[in-house]
Design a protein around this motif. Structure first.
Motif, PDB file in Angstrom:
ATOM      1  N   GLY A  60       2.595  11.003  -9.273  1.00 38.78           N
ATOM      2  CA  GLY A  60       1.721  11.415 -10.368  1.00 38.78           C
ATOM      3  C   GLY A  60       1.066  10.281 -11.130  1.00 38.78           C
ATOM      4  O   GLY A  60       0.365  10.523 -12.122  1.00 38.78           O
ATOM      5  N   ASN A  61       1.285   9.031 -10.685  1.00 42.85           N
ATOM      6  CA  ASN A  61       0.634   7.894 -11.359  1.00 42.85           C
ATOM      7  C   ASN A  61      -0.876   7.982 -11.215  1.00 42.85           C
ATOM      8  O   ASN A  61      -1.386   8.223 -10.117  1.00 42.85           O
ATOM      9  N   GLN A  62      -1.591   7.773 -12.331  1.00 39.43           N
ATOM     10  CA  GLN A  62      -3.044   7.774 -12.304  1.00 39.43           C
ATOM     11  C   GLN A  62      -3.572   6.429 -11.798  1.00 39.43           C
ATOM     12  O   GLN A  62      -2.819   5.454 -11.693  1.00 39.43           O
ATOM     13  N   ARG A 111       0.828  -1.207   0.000  1.00 38.04           N
ATOM     14  CA  ARG A 111       0.000   0.000   0.000  1.00 38.04           C
ATOM     15  C   ARG A 111       0.867   1.264   0.000  1.00 38.04           C
ATOM     16  O   ARG A 111       0.587   2.225  -0.727  1.00 38.04           O
ATOM     17  N   GLU A 112       1.916   1.271   0.813  1.00 39.58           N
ATOM     18  CA  GLU A 112       2.810   2.435   0.880  1.00 39.58           C
ATOM     19  C   GLU A 112       3.520   2.667  -0.454  1.00 39.58           C
ATOM     20  O   GLU A 112       3.718   3.810  -0.873  1.00 39.58           O
ATOM     21  N   TYR A 113       3.895   1.570  -1.121  1.00 41.15           N
ATOM     22  CA  TYR A 113       4.527   1.716  -2.444  1.00 41.15           C
ATOM     23  C   TYR A 113       3.566   2.345  -3.438  1.00 41.15           C
ATOM     24  O   TYR A 113       3.952   3.251  -4.198  1.00 41.15           O
ATOM     25  N   LEU A 114       2.320   1.891  -3.439  1.00 43.68           N
ATOM     26  CA  LEU A 114       1.335   2.434  -4.375  1.00 43.68           C
ATOM     27  C   LEU A 114       1.021   3.898  -4.053  1.00 43.68           C
ATOM     28  O   LEU A 114       0.789   4.703  -4.963  1.00 43.68           O
ATOM     29  N   MET A 115       1.026   4.260  -2.770  1.00 42.25           N
ATOM     30  CA  MET A 115       0.852   5.670  -2.391  1.00 42.25           C
ATOM     31  C   MET A 115       2.039   6.501  -2.866  1.00 42.25           C
ATOM     32  O   MET A 115       1.880   7.646  -3.296  1.00 42.25           O
ATOM     33  N   PHE A 116       3.223   5.911  -2.795  1.00 43.56           N
ATOM     34  CA  PHE A 116       4.435   6.560  -3.300  1.00 43.56           C
ATOM     35  C   PHE A 116       4.301   6.822  -4.805  1.00 43.56           C
ATOM     36  O   PHE A 116       4.648   7.915  -5.300  1.00 43.56           O
ATOM     37  N   CYS A 117       3.769   5.833  -5.535  1.00 44.41           N
ATOM     38  CA  CYS A 117       3.552   5.996  -6.975  1.00 44.41           C
ATOM     39  C   CYS A 117       2.508   7.083  -7.245  1.00 44.41           C
ATOM     40  O   CYS A 117       2.642   7.863  -8.192  1.00 44.41           O
ATOM     41  N   GLY A 157      -5.397   4.127 -13.115  1.00 44.48           N
ATOM     42  CA  GLY A 157      -5.225   2.990 -14.026  1.00 44.48           C
ATOM     43  C   GLY A 157      -3.835   2.394 -13.945  1.00 44.48           C
ATOM     44  O   GLY A 157      -3.663   1.165 -13.940  1.00 44.48           O
ATOM     45  N   THR A 158      -2.812   3.250 -13.868  1.00 40.49           N
ATOM     46  CA  THR A 158      -1.424   2.792 -13.768  1.00 40.49           C
ATOM     47  C   THR A 158      -1.184   2.100 -12.438  1.00 40.49           C
ATOM     48  O   THR A 158      -0.526   1.046 -12.372  1.00 40.49           O
ATOM     49  N   ILE A 159      -1.709   2.675 -11.368  1.00 44.55           N
ATOM     50  CA  ILE A 159      -1.543   2.081 -10.040  1.00 44.55           C
ATOM     51  C   ILE A 159      -2.207   0.709  -9.975  1.00 44.55           C
ATOM     52  O   ILE A 159      -1.643  -0.247  -9.424  1.00 44.55           O
ATOM     53  N   ASN A 160      -3.383   0.584 -10.562  1.00 52.03           N
ATOM     54  CA  ASN A 160      -4.067  -0.711 -10.572  1.00 52.03           C
ATOM     55  C   ASN A 160      -3.291  -1.750 -11.366  1.00 52.03           C
ATOM     56  O   ASN A 160      -3.261  -2.932 -11.002  1.00 52.03           O
ATOM     57  N   THR A 161      -2.672  -1.322 -12.453  1.00 47.46           N
ATOM     58  CA  THR A 161      -1.848  -2.239 -13.251  1.00 47.46           C
ATOM     59  C   THR A 161      -0.648  -2.716 -12.442  1.00 47.46           C
ATOM     60  O   THR A 161      -0.295  -3.904 -12.467  1.00 47.46           O
ATOM     61  N   LYS A 162      -0.023  -1.810 -11.707  1.00 45.01           N
ATOM     62  CA  LYS A 162       1.119  -2.186 -10.871  1.00 45.01           C
ATOM     63  C   LYS A 162       0.695  -3.154  -9.772  1.00 45.01           C
ATOM     64  O   LYS A 162       1.416  -4.113  -9.464  1.00 45.01           O
ATOM     65  N   LEU A 163      -0.492  -2.926  -9.193  1.00 41.56           N
ATOM     66  CA  LEU A 163      -0.993  -3.836  -8.165  1.00 41.56           C
ATOM     67  C   LEU A 163      -1.233  -5.230  -8.739  1.00 41.56           C
ATOM     68  O   LEU A 163      -0.934  -6.236  -8.092  1.00 41.56           O
ATOM     69  N   LEU A 164      -1.757  -5.292  -9.958  1.00 35.12           N
ATOM     70  CA  LEU A 164      -1.957  -6.595 -10.610  1.00 35.12           C
ATOM     71  C   LEU A 164      -0.633  -7.339 -10.762  1.00 35.12           C
ATOM     72  O   LEU A 164      -0.565  -8.560 -10.542  1.00 35.12           O
ATOM     73  N   ARG A 165       0.419  -6.631 -11.157  1.00 34.59           N
ATOM     74  CA  ARG A 165       1.729  -7.264 -11.332  1.00 34.59           C
ATOM     75  C   ARG A 165       2.275  -7.764 -10.001  1.00 34.59           C
ATOM     76  O   ARG A 165       2.848  -8.857  -9.917  1.00 34.59           O
ATOM     77  N   ILE A 166       2.112  -6.967  -8.944  1.00 36.18           N
ATOM     78  CA  ILE A 166       2.596  -7.373  -7.620  1.00 36.18           C
ATOM     79  C   ILE A 166       1.826  -8.596  -7.129  1.00 36.18           C
ATOM     80  O   ILE A 166       2.409  -9.538  -6.584  1.00 36.18           O
ATOM     81  N   ARG A 167       0.514  -8.592  -7.336  1.00 34.17           N
ATOM     82  CA  ARG A 167      -0.293  -9.741  -6.932  1.00 34.17           C
ATOM     83  C   ARG A 167       0.146 -11.012  -7.646  1.00 34.17           C
ATOM     84  O   ARG A 167       0.228 -12.091  -7.045  1.00 34.17           O
ATOM     85  N   ALA A 168       0.404 -10.897  -8.956  1.00 28.35           N
ATOM     86  CA  ALA A 168       0.827 -12.069  -9.730  1.00 28.35           C
ATOM     87  C   ALA A 168       2.150 -12.621  -9.201  1.00 28.35           C
ATOM     88  O   ALA A 168       2.322 -13.848  -9.065  1.00 28.35           O
ATOM     89  N   PHE A 169       3.072 -11.732  -8.886  1.00 27.28           N
ATOM     90  CA  PHE A 169       4.379 -12.137  -8.354  1.00 27.28           C
ATOM     91  C   PHE A 169       4.223 -12.848  -7.015  1.00 27.28           C
ATOM     92  O   PHE A 169       4.785 -13.934  -6.785  1.00 27.28           O
TER      93      PHE A 169
END
Length: 303
Positions: free
Chosen positions: A65-67, A55-61, A69-81
């Motif tokens: 300035g990440n929108q 959560r802190e990483y995504l808040m950092f993103c 949609g970009t944050i959700n995409t990053k969360l999907l990648r982290i979940r997959a990993f």
């Protein structure tokens, strides 16, 4: 398990499972940023990653300035990993599962008729003036996407052997990694025949691939994106992004506005899940407009 080794193992696993090169690059970039963030914050083992870290990483993103949609995409990648780490029994539970997706504004850009004609006329002028293969190729790329909704990777891999002039269809390898057939209109069929004849006359033979670079070798992802970067600069549209996906969205937009059923649109767009199609239909479909015209309360008022 050390995070840097787990990350490498995960990427190797994606490659072994024959994940597309594009998706592997996305993992390397988007997931790599998370790994670097963890390392910078002294989180070196996979077992040490907690929900709060994700959560802190995504808040950092978000602060960068990440929108949404970009944050959700990053969360999907982290979940997959982290799902992979659960499969490998490195961790028992995925700490990213409880991190919620952000609500994103749904706005899908499409081209107007005026913008489409402006782009096509630009290429027609260049082709007439210079007898340019590149201008004709770029013109045909736009025509094919507008006429079929074909994806970027499918444009690059399209071969003349995939074009069935007699039955008016294209065969492509879609997202599902299956060979899929796309119908062509008579107009598109005639345009492709004329383009093929031009290529024969220009090069003396027909390349295996429908769209090639200046040296008559297969188009690459980078060279295709340069086509749209150049067009974006020439058109200078302020309200819409010039990209292959915008042309695909425009194809879908016209289908929905015409009143085509969601099922038919799903088949033409080749969406695996009809909920994706319904998002477009809900946004653009003319059924709601017709119902509103028929039942609006103002209809019975004397204004």
């Amino acid at each position: 398990m050390l995070l840097k080794f787990a990350f490498k193992d995960f990427i190797d696993d994606r490659k072994f499972k024959n994940t597309t090169q594009k998706n592997v690059r996305n993992y390397l970039t988007l997931l790599g940023e998370f790994v670097n963030y963890c390392t910078d914050n002294e989180i070196v083992n996979v077992e040490d990653i907690a929900q709060s870290h994700v959560r802190e990483y995504l808040m950092f993103c978000q602060d960068k300035g990440n929108q949404a949609g970009t944050i959700n995409t990053k969360l999907l990648r982290i979940r997959a990993f982290l799902n992979y780490m659960v499969e490998c029994e490195v961790i028992k539970n995925n700490p990213a599962h409880k991190v919620k997706f952000q609500k994103a504004d749904v706005k899908i850009d499409v081209f107007s008729d005026e913008q489409i004609n402006q782009m096509l006329n630009f290429y027609r002028r260049v082709k007439r003036r210079e007898n340019s293969y590149v201008a004709y190729r770029d013109y045909m790329i736009i025509v094919v996407i507008l006429g079929t909704g074909i994806r970027r990777g499918e444009i690059i891999g399209l071969k003349w052997s995939d074009v069935d002039f007699e039955n008016q269809s294209l065969s492509v390898f879609g997202k599902s990694r299956r060979k899929e057939s796309i119908p062509m209109t008579m107009k598109l069929t005639k345009e492709l025949r004329a383009y093929q004849t031009f290529c024969k006359q220009r090069w003396g033979s027909v390349n295996e691939y429908v769209f090639t670079k200046r040296d008559y070798t297969q188009l690459t992802e980078n060279s295709l994106m340069l086509v749209f970067k150049y067009l974006r600069q020439k058109m200078n549209f302020t309200n819409v992004r010039v990209s292959p996906h915008t042309f695909r969205h425009t194809f879908c937009h016209r289908l929905a506005m015409s009143g085509m059923s969601a099922f038919a649109i799903q088949k033409l767009m080749r969406h695996q899940n009809i909920t994706v199609t319904m998002k477009y239909v809900a946004m653009w479909g003319n059924e709601l407009r017709e119902q509103n015209d028929k039942y609006n309360p103002l209809n019975n008022l004397d204004l």
